[in-house]
Design a protein around this motif. Structure first.
Motif, PDB file in Angstrom:
ATOM      1  N   MET A  71     -41.504  -5.932  16.684  1.00 46.55           N
ATOM      2  CA  MET A  71     -40.422  -5.454  17.537  1.00 46.55           C
ATOM      3  C   MET A  71     -39.149  -5.332  16.709  1.00 46.55           C
ATOM      4  N   VAL A  72     -38.152  -4.702  17.293  1.00 44.90           N
ATOM      5  CA  VAL A  72     -36.810  -4.613  16.711  1.00 44.90           C
ATOM      6  C   VAL A  72     -35.862  -5.311  17.667  1.00 44.90           C
ATOM      7  N   GLU A  73     -35.023  -6.194  17.122  1.00 45.34           N
ATOM      8  CA  GLU A  73     -34.086  -6.936  17.962  1.00 45.34           C
ATOM      9  C   GLU A  73     -32.676  -6.846  17.386  1.00 45.34           C
ATOM     10  N   LEU A  74     -31.737  -6.560  18.257  1.00 42.20           N
ATOM     11  CA  LEU A  74     -30.320  -6.543  17.906  1.00 42.20           C
ATOM     12  C   LEU A  74     -29.684  -7.768  18.538  1.00 42.20           C
ATOM     13  N   HIS A  75     -29.022  -8.589  17.722  1.00 42.24           N
ATOM     14  CA  HIS A  75     -28.496  -9.868  18.200  1.00 42.24           C
ATOM     15  C   HIS A  75     -27.001  -9.956  17.877  1.00 42.24           C
ATOM     16  N   TYR A  76     -26.218 -10.310  18.892  1.00 46.01           N
ATOM     17  CA  TYR A  76     -24.780 -10.516  18.714  1.00 46.01           C
ATOM     18  C   TYR A  76     -24.463 -11.980  19.009  1.00 46.01           C
ATOM     19  N   CYS A  77     -23.898 -12.681  18.038  1.00 43.76           N
ATOM     20  CA  CYS A  77     -23.503 -14.076  18.212  1.00 43.76           C
ATOM     21  C   CYS A  77     -22.017 -14.121  18.551  1.00 43.76           C
ATOM     22  N   ASN A  89     -37.305 -18.770   3.731  1.00 40.55           N
ATOM     23  CA  ASN A  89     -35.936 -18.258   3.843  1.00 40.55           C
ATOM     24  C   ASN A  89     -35.286 -18.776   5.120  1.00 40.55           C
ATOM     25  N   GLN A  90     -33.974 -18.843   5.092  1.00 38.78           N
ATOM     26  CA  GLN A  90     -33.253 -19.184   6.306  1.00 38.78           C
ATOM     27  C   GLN A  90     -32.014 -18.305   6.428  1.00 38.78           C
ATOM     28  N   TYR A  91     -31.681 -17.990   7.692  1.00 42.60           N
ATOM     29  CA  TYR A  91     -30.586 -17.085   7.986  1.00 42.60           C
ATOM     30  C   TYR A  91     -29.694 -17.752   9.031  1.00 42.60           C
ATOM     31  N   GLU A  92     -28.402 -17.775   8.762  1.00 47.61           N
ATOM     32  CA  GLU A  92     -27.453 -18.411   9.664  1.00 47.61           C
ATOM     33  C   GLU A  92     -26.734 -17.351  10.491  1.00 47.61           C
ATOM     34  N   PHE A  93     -26.760 -17.524  11.809  1.00 56.13           N
ATOM     35  CA  PHE A  93     -26.051 -16.644  12.724  1.00 56.13           C
ATOM     36  C   PHE A  93     -24.755 -17.343  13.128  1.00 56.13           C
ATOM     37  N   VAL A  94     -23.629 -16.712  12.877  1.00 56.95           N
ATOM     38  CA  VAL A  94     -22.317 -17.318  13.128  1.00 56.95           C
ATOM     39  C   VAL A  94     -21.517 -16.433  14.077  1.00 56.95           C
ATOM     40  N   PRO A  95     -20.476 -16.979  14.705  1.00 55.66           N
ATOM     41  CA  PRO A  95     -19.682 -16.188  15.653  1.00 55.66           C
ATOM     42  C   PRO A  95     -19.117 -14.918  15.024  1.00 55.66           C
ATOM     43  N   PRO A 117     -21.702 -25.247  22.126  1.00 57.07           N
ATOM     44  CA  PRO A 117     -22.087 -24.088  22.948  1.00 57.07           C
ATOM     45  C   PRO A 117     -22.565 -22.927  22.080  1.00 57.07           C
ATOM     46  N   TYR A 118     -23.610 -22.263  22.530  1.00 56.69           N
ATOM     47  CA  TYR A 118     -24.095 -21.074  21.830  1.00 56.69           C
ATOM     48  C   TYR A 118     -24.152 -19.927  22.829  1.00 56.69           C
ATOM     49  N   GLN A 119     -23.398 -18.868  22.537  1.00 55.74           N
ATOM     50  CA  GLN A 119     -23.375 -17.693  23.396  1.00 55.74           C
ATOM     51  C   GLN A 119     -23.783 -16.475  22.582  1.00 55.74           C
ATOM     52  N   ALA A 120     -24.719 -15.704  23.109  1.00 60.86           N
ATOM     53  CA  ALA A 120     -25.223 -14.559  22.357  1.00 60.86           C
ATOM     54  C   ALA A 120     -25.811 -13.522  23.294  1.00 60.86           C
ATOM     55  N   LEU A 121     -25.941 -12.319  22.772  1.00 56.67           N
ATOM     56  CA  LEU A 121     -26.610 -11.212  23.465  1.00 56.67           C
ATOM     57  C   LEU A 121     -27.717 -10.698  22.557  1.00 56.67           C
ATOM     58  N   SER A 122     -28.927 -10.578  23.104  1.00 57.03           N
ATOM     59  CA  SER A 122     -30.052 -10.034  22.349  1.00 57.03           C
ATOM     60  C   SER A 122     -30.606  -8.807  23.067  1.00 57.03           C
ATOM     61  N   ILE A 123     -30.953  -7.790  22.276  1.00 54.85           N
ATOM     62  CA  ILE A 123     -31.531  -6.559  22.811  1.00 54.85           C
ATOM     63  C   ILE A 123     -32.807  -6.281  22.036  1.00 54.85           C
ATOM     64  N   GLY A 124     -33.939  -6.243  22.726  1.00 57.59           N
ATOM     65  CA  GLY A 124     -35.216  -6.006  22.065  1.00 57.59           C
ATOM     66  C   GLY A 124     -35.862  -4.712  22.509  1.00 57.59           C
ATOM     67  N   ILE A 125     -36.472  -4.007  21.549  1.00 54.73           N
ATOM     68  CA  ILE A 125     -37.221  -2.793  21.854  1.00 54.73           C
ATOM     69  C   ILE A 125     -38.525  -2.802  21.060  1.00 54.73           C
ATOM     70  N   PRO A 126     -39.571  -2.137  21.563  1.00 54.87           N
ATOM     71  CA  PRO A 126     -40.830  -2.056  20.815  1.00 54.87           C
ATOM     72  C   PRO A 126     -40.734  -1.042  19.680  1.00 54.87           C
ATOM     73  N   ILE A 127     -41.707  -1.075  18.793  1.00 55.98           N
ATOM     74  CA  ILE A 127     -41.698  -0.191  17.627  1.00 55.98           C
ATOM     75  C   ILE A 127     -41.792   1.276  18.044  1.00 55.98           C
ATOM     76  N   SER A 128     -42.568   1.565  19.088  1.00 55.09           N
ATOM     77  CA  SER A 128     -42.699   2.955  19.532  1.00 55.09           C
ATOM     78  C   SER A 128     -41.355   3.526  19.959  1.00 55.09           C
ATOM     79  N   THR A 129     -40.549   2.738  20.644  1.00 56.43           N
ATOM     80  CA  THR A 129     -39.225   3.193  21.063  1.00 56.43           C
ATOM     81  C   THR A 129     -38.299   3.323  19.858  1.00 56.43           C
ATOM     82  N   PHE A 130     -38.395   2.367  18.934  1.00 56.80           N
ATOM     83  CA  PHE A 130     -37.587   2.450  17.710  1.00 56.80           C
ATOM     84  C   PHE A 130     -37.887   3.748  16.967  1.00 56.80           C
ATOM     85  N   HIS A 131     -39.170   4.096  16.825  1.00 55.79           N
ATOM     86  CA  HIS A 131     -39.534   5.336  16.135  1.00 55.79           C
ATOM     87  C   HIS A 131     -39.049   6.564  16.911  1.00 55.79           C
TER      88      HIS A 131
END
Length: 319
Positions: A71-77, A89-95, A117-131
């Protein structure tokens, strides 16, 4: 259509949440034994999964997860920090961070900091939609999920949230909280966020006509980043400091220097860290803080990715 929603089901299951719907709007409350807050999930159509997170854990919380469907995911922290572990590997999501993630099948682990507190917005789409989104009107497509991902199970692009996206996110959050949003407005807002991210991370920008004054302002932006490496301004602050709008700063900087504003900052931080470690006056922790990394683990991972050696090993070799 591939059931990419299953990845989100697994995520909610780890919180002990029971999803009652496969479409529409569904607010869910975090189990009191692990924390407080809500996750609000919206599925306005089969190829779109939207999640608003507003959580606080009683203590540090580790959550393993095995993704089953690419899948493809767009994440806003927006608030708090979260660390994602993928293989070694590790990835840090910051404000203030926008993160585009290409996710294949594989195991990951989320790490949340307790009493924060952790506040975020995530948007997910399948690969077919991404293509589908990557195609032009004739059906031709130059961007492919597998080509972008390569042989890895995960790929991440990140940059600061731009002001236009921030306005959309705030409007979405307020509308969802008040339950006053039509599907048309929801979907069009989400598509605007996806378009902005794809344009920034995946598409070649059109060349700008930069005047001599514009170039001087962009050079000043570069100088500010180098001068304030440990505590850089945000994108909107930097644009105000040099007298260019944020879009021209982003596009012009990439045209002039071949990378994004914060991609450039990351490279210069690592280059300075390499020199400091070679000199041997500072240990790894002190070096990471000097160049602007608050998390030594994130610094070590970035350093190893660039130079192929752990920073501690380089420092020991310098003696």
């Amino acid at each position: 259509m591939e059931d990419f929603h299953h990845n989100f089901h697994l995520f909610f299951d780890e919180f002990g949440l029971q999803q009652q719907r496969s479409y529409g709007s569904e607010p869910m409350t975090v189990q009191p034994q692990i924390g407080s807050g809500t996750l609000h999930r919206l599925i306005p159509r089969p190829d779109l999964d939207i999640v608003f997170e507003d959580l606080t854990f009683h203590s540090d919380f580790l959550m393993p997860l095995t993704t089953k469907t690419p899948m493809v995911e767009l994440h806003y922290c927006m608030q708090g920090t979260r660390v994602l572990h993928v293989e070694r590997n590790q990835y840090e999501f910051v404000p203030g961070m926008c993160v585009l993630q290409l996710v294949d099948e594989g195991s990951v682990q989320f790490e949340f900091t307790g009493n924060q507190p952790y506040q975020a917005l995530s948007i997910g789409i399948p690969i077919s939609t991404f293509h589908h989104y990557m195609e032009d009107y004739s059906g031709a497509r130059n961007t492919d999920f597998s080509s972008l991902l390569g042989r890895k199970p995960f790929r991440l692009f990140q940059e600061s949230i731009d002001p236009a996206a921030d306005v959309i996110i705030r409007r979405l959050t307020q509308s969802v909280q008040s339950c006053r949003m039509k599907n048309l407005e929801l979907e069009s807002s989400v598509l605007e966020l996806l378009w902005s991210a794809f344009q920034s991370f995946l598409f070649e920008p059109k060349l700008l006509r930069l005047s001599t004054m514009d170039k001087q302002k962009l050079q000043r932006a570069r100088d500010i980043l180098l001068e304030r490496m440990a505590n850089p301004p945000s994108l909107i602050e930097l644009s105000r400091m040099i007298g260019l709008n944020d879009n021209k700063l982003k596009m012009g900087f990439k045209e002039l220097y071949g990378t994004t504003v914060f991609g450039y900052l990351r490279e210069k931080r690592l280059e300075k860290a390499f020199l400091l470690l070679q000199q041997g006056d500072l240990n790894v922790m002190e070096t990471s803080l000097t160049v602007g990394y608050s998390n030594p683990s994130s610094f070590s991972e970035a350093f190893r990715d660039k130079y192929g050696v752990n920073p501690g090993h380089l420092r020991r070799r310098s003696f």
